[in-house]
Design a protein around this motif. Structure first.
Motif, PDB file in Angstrom:
ATOM      1  N   LYS A  94      -5.188  -8.124   8.403  1.00  0.00           N
ATOM      2  CA  LYS A  94      -4.229  -7.268   9.101  1.00  0.00           C
ATOM      3  C   LYS A  94      -3.571  -6.250   8.162  1.00  0.00           C
ATOM      4  N   LEU A  95      -3.499  -6.578   6.872  1.00  0.00           N
ATOM      5  CA  LEU A  95      -2.907  -5.662   5.900  1.00  0.00           C
ATOM      6  C   LEU A  95      -3.958  -4.873   5.119  1.00  0.00           C
ATOM      7  N   ASN A  96      -5.223  -5.183   5.371  1.00  0.00           N
ATOM      8  CA  ASN A  96      -6.330  -4.516   4.673  1.00  0.00           C
ATOM      9  C   ASN A  96      -6.204  -4.694   3.157  1.00  0.00           C
ATOM     10  N   LEU A  97      -6.080  -5.952   2.753  1.00  0.00           N
ATOM     11  CA  LEU A  97      -5.926  -6.276   1.342  1.00  0.00           C
ATOM     12  C   LEU A  97      -7.171  -6.963   0.806  1.00  0.00           C
ATOM     13  N   THR A  98      -7.454  -6.736  -0.463  1.00  0.00           N
ATOM     14  CA  THR A  98      -8.486  -7.507  -1.152  1.00  0.00           C
ATOM     15  C   THR A  98      -7.878  -8.844  -1.577  1.00  0.00           C
ATOM     16  N   ILE A  99      -8.732  -9.751  -2.051  1.00  0.00           N
ATOM     17  CA  ILE A  99      -8.230 -11.043  -2.511  1.00  0.00           C
ATOM     18  C   ILE A  99      -7.251 -10.868  -3.668  1.00  0.00           C
ATOM     19  N   SER A 100      -7.591 -10.012  -4.617  1.00  0.00           N
ATOM     20  CA  SER A 100      -6.709  -9.806  -5.774  1.00  0.00           C
ATOM     21  C   SER A 100      -5.378  -9.201  -5.335  1.00  0.00           C
ATOM     22  N   GLU A 101      -5.399  -8.299  -4.350  1.00  0.00           N
ATOM     23  CA  GLU A 101      -4.160  -7.711  -3.831  1.00  0.00           C
ATOM     24  C   GLU A 101      -3.331  -8.761  -3.108  1.00  0.00           C
ATOM     25  N   TYR A 102      -3.994  -9.641  -2.379  1.00  0.00           N
ATOM     26  CA  TYR A 102      -3.270 -10.711  -1.687  1.00  0.00           C
ATOM     27  C   TYR A 102      -2.607 -11.647  -2.689  1.00  0.00           C
ATOM     28  N   ILE A 103      -3.320 -11.979  -3.757  1.00  0.00           N
ATOM     29  CA  ILE A 103      -2.746 -12.841  -4.798  1.00  0.00           C
ATOM     30  C   ILE A 103      -1.500 -12.195  -5.397  1.00  0.00           C
ATOM     31  N   GLU A 104      -1.571 -10.890  -5.647  1.00  0.00           N
ATOM     32  CA  GLU A 104      -0.414 -10.185  -6.189  1.00  0.00           C
ATOM     33  C   GLU A 104       0.743 -10.198  -5.197  1.00  0.00           C
ATOM     34  N   LEU A 105       0.430  -9.989  -3.910  1.00  0.00           N
ATOM     35  CA  LEU A 105       1.468 -10.040  -2.882  1.00  0.00           C
ATOM     36  C   LEU A 105       2.112 -11.414  -2.831  1.00  0.00           C
ATOM     37  N   TYR A 106       1.288 -12.446  -2.818  1.00  0.00           N
ATOM     38  CA  TYR A 106       1.813 -13.818  -2.741  1.00  0.00           C
ATOM     39  C   TYR A 106       2.723 -14.124  -3.925  1.00  0.00           C
ATOM     40  N   SER A 107       2.336 -13.650  -5.116  1.00  0.00           N
ATOM     41  CA  SER A 107       3.143 -13.914  -6.310  1.00  0.00           C
ATOM     42  C   SER A 107       4.534 -13.293  -6.200  1.00  0.00           C
TER      43      SER A 107
END
Length: 231
Positions: free
Chosen positions: A126-139
């Motif tokens: 839904k946010l059009n994120l890559t896995i690495s971007e999601y990890i950064e968001l979660y952090s």
């Protein structure tokens, strides 16, 4: 101590009873582990496993007051609270953990990505994120205890992208809601929680008068409030 949710209006402020800010009966979501009978033997086992010193994992249903689909529609159990990092996996169907050996269950958690990644994949899509971007968001948001705290944040910068915090809250909520959507009229979900804490007795009945005396005694003995959810 009894909270009878059947008698509260949908917009009642549950923070008065110790729930997270902005919680109402309408948006309340609970993790519940239900027992197969009114005997307290199964209840005691689940309660003891929720003690962090045992490092136990409990399967749970993720429910709302309008959709109380639980494993085999059992009526009594425990309400559980768990740190985000200790949610091992989640799926909108039964994962059959109750018939697994320990090795089968642990391998499922480690290797079955569809169970572990359901929520994160929904958010990424839904946010059009890559896995690495999601990890950064979660952090950047993992320190938050409640999703409502996102209302107090501004845009969150992920690389060259900016994510509106309120939009993120809505998307996280939508991803979680995928677990409790009614599908076929009888479907229930399963979430596995590591070292959860039991915080209440759950009763899918319309009155405390319907509850077995053994369950009432258990609640009193362990100083647990009772949540009446209705049938």
């Amino acid at each position: 101590r009894v909270i009878d949710f059947t008698k509260l209006p949908k917009n009642f402020d549950l923070s008065k009873y110790g729930f997270s800010p902005n919680t109402t009966p309408e948006n309340l979501r609970l993790f519940v582990h239900m027992i197969s009978k009114s005997s307290t033997e199964d209840l005691l086992t689940a309660y003891q496993l929720s003690n962090p010193i045992y490092e136990g994992t409990l399967c749970a249903s993720y429910i709302s007051l309008s959709n109380k689909k639980t494993f085999r529609e059992f009526n009594y159990g425990l309400s559980l609270e768990c740190e985000n990092i200790n949610i091992a996996n989640a799926y909108y169907e039964d994962q059959y953990s109750f018939i697994s050996t320990f090795d089968d269950f642990s391998n499922s958690i480690i290797n079955d990505s569809k169970h572990r990644a359901l929520i994160s994949q929904n958010i990424m899509k839904k946010l059009n994120l890559t896995i690495s971007e999601y990890i950064e968001l979660y952090s950047k948001i993992q320190h938050l205890k409640y999703s409502s705290q996102l209302n107090n944040l501004s845009d969150i910068k992920i690389g060259t992208k900016k994510i509106n915090a309120k939009q993120l809250k809505r998307i996280i909520t939508e991803a979680n809601e995928e677990l409790i959507k009614i599908n076929g009229g009888s479907l229930y979900n399963e979430v596995n929680l590591y070292a959860p804490k039991a915080n209440a007795i759950i009763a899918k009945v319309n009155s405390i008068k319907e509850m077995p005396s053994e369950i009432l005694s258990f609640a009193h003995q362990h100083n647990l409030p009772i949540y009446i959810l209705g049938e």
